[in-house]
Design an enzyme around this catalytic site. Structure first.
Site, PDB file in Angstrom:
ATOM      1  N   LYS A 137       0.821  -1.207   0.000  1.00 19.21           N
ATOM      2  CA  LYS A 137       0.000   0.000   0.000  1.00 19.21           C
ATOM      3  C   LYS A 137       0.858   1.262   0.000  1.00 19.21           C
ATOM      4  O   LYS A 137       0.545   2.244  -0.669  1.00 19.21           O
ATOM      5  CB  LYS A 137      -0.941  -0.009   1.203  1.00 19.21           C
ATOM      6  N   GLU A 221      -2.951   7.656   7.545  1.00 21.20           N
ATOM      7  CA  GLU A 221      -3.729   8.515   6.660  1.00 21.20           C
ATOM      8  C   GLU A 221      -4.798   9.274   7.442  1.00 21.20           C
ATOM      9  O   GLU A 221      -5.209   8.854   8.528  1.00 21.20           O
ATOM     10  CB  GLU A 221      -4.431   7.682   5.581  1.00 21.20           C
ATOM     11  N   HIS A 256     -14.960  -3.803   7.096  1.00 21.60           N
ATOM     12  CA  HIS A 256     -14.183  -3.402   5.922  1.00 21.60           C
ATOM     13  C   HIS A 256     -14.286  -4.410   4.781  1.00 21.60           C
ATOM     14  O   HIS A 256     -13.446  -4.418   3.885  1.00 21.60           O
ATOM     15  CB  HIS A 256     -12.707  -3.187   6.291  1.00 21.60           C
ATOM     16  N   ARG A 312      -6.390  -7.993 -10.122  1.00 17.42           N
ATOM     17  CA  ARG A 312      -7.109  -9.234 -10.456  1.00 17.42           C
ATOM     18  C   ARG A 312      -8.546  -8.871 -10.808  1.00 17.42           C
ATOM     19  O   ARG A 312      -8.947  -7.715 -10.703  1.00 17.42           O
ATOM     20  CB  ARG A 312      -7.103 -10.182  -9.254  1.00 17.42           C
TER      21      ARG A 312
END
Length: 698
Positions: A137, A221, A256, A312
């Site tokens: 990430k 973040e 999530h 994907r």
């Protein structure tokens, strides 16, 4: 190693090769719904499909649909589907010329992609370098920052010293999100609201990142409190041509993880669609991407920020297929063979609206924990050109603890969002699964919430409407009464002296002159809530039910409720018609062991009928009688033994359910009529008890 039910020489192909890179024999390195979905398209194209299966999947649907199937190892994925060496060995033995990884498992494993190409096989996926670029990430965000793709404000650097991470978090401000760089599915993620929460969150996220992904690197973040999760489907060929097939809104999530996806996104401007689509193509081209990919963004009041790229095909790709009329698996296979994209950006258009719900084996009232068991009964929704069901299971299959608990994906289409939602609600109402607890009722309630109908969605939608999404107490009570009616009406008649079903002589198990017979039934729900019902038999298919003792959150004085019921044939299954206080309802009630599953228009409930207490004797003081036909499986007392009121004296099995025969008062056993293993009929005297204190007469 090969499944004896599949012949290696049998082939459904019959397709001539298209140059040297043509795919004729495809190994699908996945299982379940994923493998079935890929086979559907590949076999349509004349490609011979090769499946793999573990111990748990020997009778799985994907094995039966394949042209041939090979055993790959024990049930745990780490010992079977995740062992790249075994997959490559099977590819060689089966003479496969290509491998499709599906989605999940090894689909984003760059080393696996390299090994496949080194073996001279076609890899149905992006280049391994692109997988690596987006696998981290923090690294992917650095690449996107250089490419000019908008990012959520935050820190994605290499300095992982705790003091530095704490300082960066404070600089961003609260709330902030600390998450594992290599994470996914909500693992290694912590929201911090103040300075005191930072250090513990860093420690926990590092620990989860290391345990789940082998990497403790973190990023920090800004936490957007009510964002939408909007993703763009991109596709690029080997010549560098790329298109975006519009957006999907995946905001409805728990832990999530996505629950409902739809395309196009509701309340979404064409200008936002174009800006995000172009940003997604920019992101893909910056890493020389090839094939199907998804660029995920957080969308907040017109602003959007790059979150990650999934290298994907996505689970939710069917909604894109429904609104574009394209088969994305077919695109994957053709691009892997070196063919150009079949259509350009200008030729793509949105037609109507599509929604997908993921049907899981899980307990939505208990933190969405997965459930396991046998799918004893499945009633599918009506399937047509507007309703699609992608699944890898059939009735009788086992939901095991080894893999993801998703049972199916229900996908619907409508000419607009309103019609699409109505079609979805109708299909959900028809869909019934018995044997494991599922989220079907949860999905029904969710799709009926006014804000969802208006398109007012965010990643916090489920939390914001948690109370309305819980199974209501009224539904639980209603289903307990329905289950009781089913139990009463399906008890086998005994000592029948007449064929007249309404005659009092038809079933004598608890018949008494001049008064109604009564008994107590006890039920336990899947969340361990219990209640005791007093049942008074008034007439044929007519009872008064009173909730006597309960730890359900209901008022006991709501009862008694007059209940009438009868069974009618519904195909191979019996359907219960029951009336409670003037309201007739229709339900499927399926008995499995000592459990009853109740399905009606209010939802579903799983109940354990855990004991039955005879409330009266046979009219001769001191005799306890069998409530129905059955078999004695346990006798806990012997003649001459003293017993107390409530003691479990015997257990009998009837209709695959256990019934505990308890002492109605303190007394002494004077005689036993049967022993373990004996068959008894309803009304038979089981035990003679002499009361120590004469029971009061009401």
């Amino acid at each position: 190693m090969q499944n004896a039910n599949h012949s290696p020489t049998h082939s459904k192909t019959g397709q001539s090769k298209m140059e040297n890179k043509s795919i004729t024999r495809l190994l699908i390195a996945n299982r379940g719904e994923i493998a079935c979905r890929i086979m559907k398209t590949a076999q349509k194209l004349g490609i011979h499909c090769i499946a793999v299966y573990s111990d748990a999947d020997q009778q799985a649907l994907h094995v039966k649909l394949a042209d041939e199937a090979f055993y790959i190892g024990p049930s745990p994925a780490k010992d079977s589907y995740l062992v790249a060496k075994k997959l490559l060995e099977i590819a060689k033995v089966s003479q496969a010329d290509a491998i499709h990884p599906g989605y999940g498992f090894l689909s984003e494993n760059a080393a696996f992609a390299d090994a496949i190409e080194e073996a001279g096989l076609i890899w149905i996926g992006p280049p391994s370098d692109a997988i690596r670029a987006m696998g981290s990430k923090s690294e992917s965000k650095s690449l996107m920052e250089k490419a000019g793709v908008p990012l959520v404000p935050g820190y994605h650097g290499d300095n992982q010293d705790e003091s530095h991470l704490i300082a960066e978090t404070k600089k961003i401000g609260f709330p902030a999100l600390i998450k594992a760089s290599a994470g996914g599915g909500g693992k290694g993620m912590r929201v911090v609201e103040n300075e005191q929460e930072i250090a513990p969150a860093i420690a926990a996220s590092k620990r989860e990142g290391l345990n789940s992904f082998g990497d403790e690197k973190l990023l920090v973040e800004k936490y957007i409190t009510r964002p939408r999760h909007v993703e763009i489907q991109v596709f690029l060929d080997q010549e560098g041509n790329g298109v975006y097939l519009f957006e999907r809104d995946c905001s409805i999530q728990r832990r999530h993880q996505k629950v409902i996806e739809e395309a196009p996104a509701p309340l979404f401007l064409d200008s936002d669609r174009k800006a995000m689509g172009e940003a997604a193509i920019l992101a893909a081209k910056s890493i020389h991407y090839v094939g199907a990919g998804t660029v995920e963004f957080l969308f907040d009041q017109g602003d959007f920020y790059f979150m990650e790229m999934n290298t994907r095909l996505q689970v939710e790709h069917p909604v894109t297929e429904m609104i574009t009329g394209q088969d994305l698996v077919e695109w994957q296979l053709k691009v892997a063979q070196g063919e150009p994209l079949p259509i350009d950006q200008e030729s793509l258009a949105i037609n109507g609206h599509a929604m997908e719900v993921r049907v899981y084996a899980e307990d939505t009232d208990n933190q969405f924990l997965p459930t396991t068991g046998v799918l004893d009964f499945i009633q599918l929704p009506h399937i047509d050109e507007h309703v699609r069901l992608d699944t890898g299971v059939v009735e009788g299959d086992q939901i095991s603890p080894y893999y993801d608990p998703m049972i199916s994906k229900l996908i619907v289409w409508g000419k607009d969002r309103s019609q699409c939602l109505k079609t979805l609600q109708e299909a959900l109402g028809q869909y019934q699964i018995v044997g494991v607890k599922t989220n079907l009722s949860f999905l029904r309630r969710l799709t009926k919430i006014h804000q969802f109908g208006e398109g007012d969605v965010s990643t916090r939608f489920i939390e914001e409407h948690a109370e309305r999404l819980q199974t209501s107490t009224s539904i639980k009570k209603h289903h307990i009464l329905a289950a009781t009616a089913y139990h009463l009406i399906t008890r086998a008649p005994v000592h029948s002296a007449t064929d007249d079903q309404r005659s009092p002589w038809h079933a004598l198990q608890s018949f008494q002159l001049n008064q109604s017979s009564s008994e107590r039934l006890r039920f336990q729900l899947s969340n361990n809530e219990r209640c005791t019902l007093l049942v008074e038999h008034i007439a044929h298919d007519h009872w008064n039910l009173s909730i006597e003792q309960t730890d359900l959150n209901v008022e006991p004085d709501i009862q008694p409720a007059t209940v009438r019921a009868h069974l009618q044939c519904n195909g191979a299954h019996q359907e219960l018609m029951y009336e409670i206080e003037g309201r007739w309802s229709k339900a499927n009630v399926v008995a499995h062991g000592s459990k009853l599953w109740v399905y009606d228009d209010l939802g579903e409930s799983e109940l354990q009928h855990y004991e039955l207490i005879i409330d009266t004797d046979d009219g001769q003081s001191g005799n306890l009688v069998a409530p129905m036909n059955g078999t004695l499986i346990q006798v806990n007392v012997k003649s001459g033994e003293d017993v107390k009121a409530g003691d479990a004296l015997m257990i009998m099995e009837a209709m695959k359910m256990e019934h505990v025969i308890k002492a109605p008062y303190d007394g002494q056993v004077k005689g036993l009529s049967f022993k373990v293993g004996d068959l008894v009929s309803g009304g038979d005297i089981l035990i003679e008890i002499e009361p120590l204190i004469e029971p009061a007469i009401s």
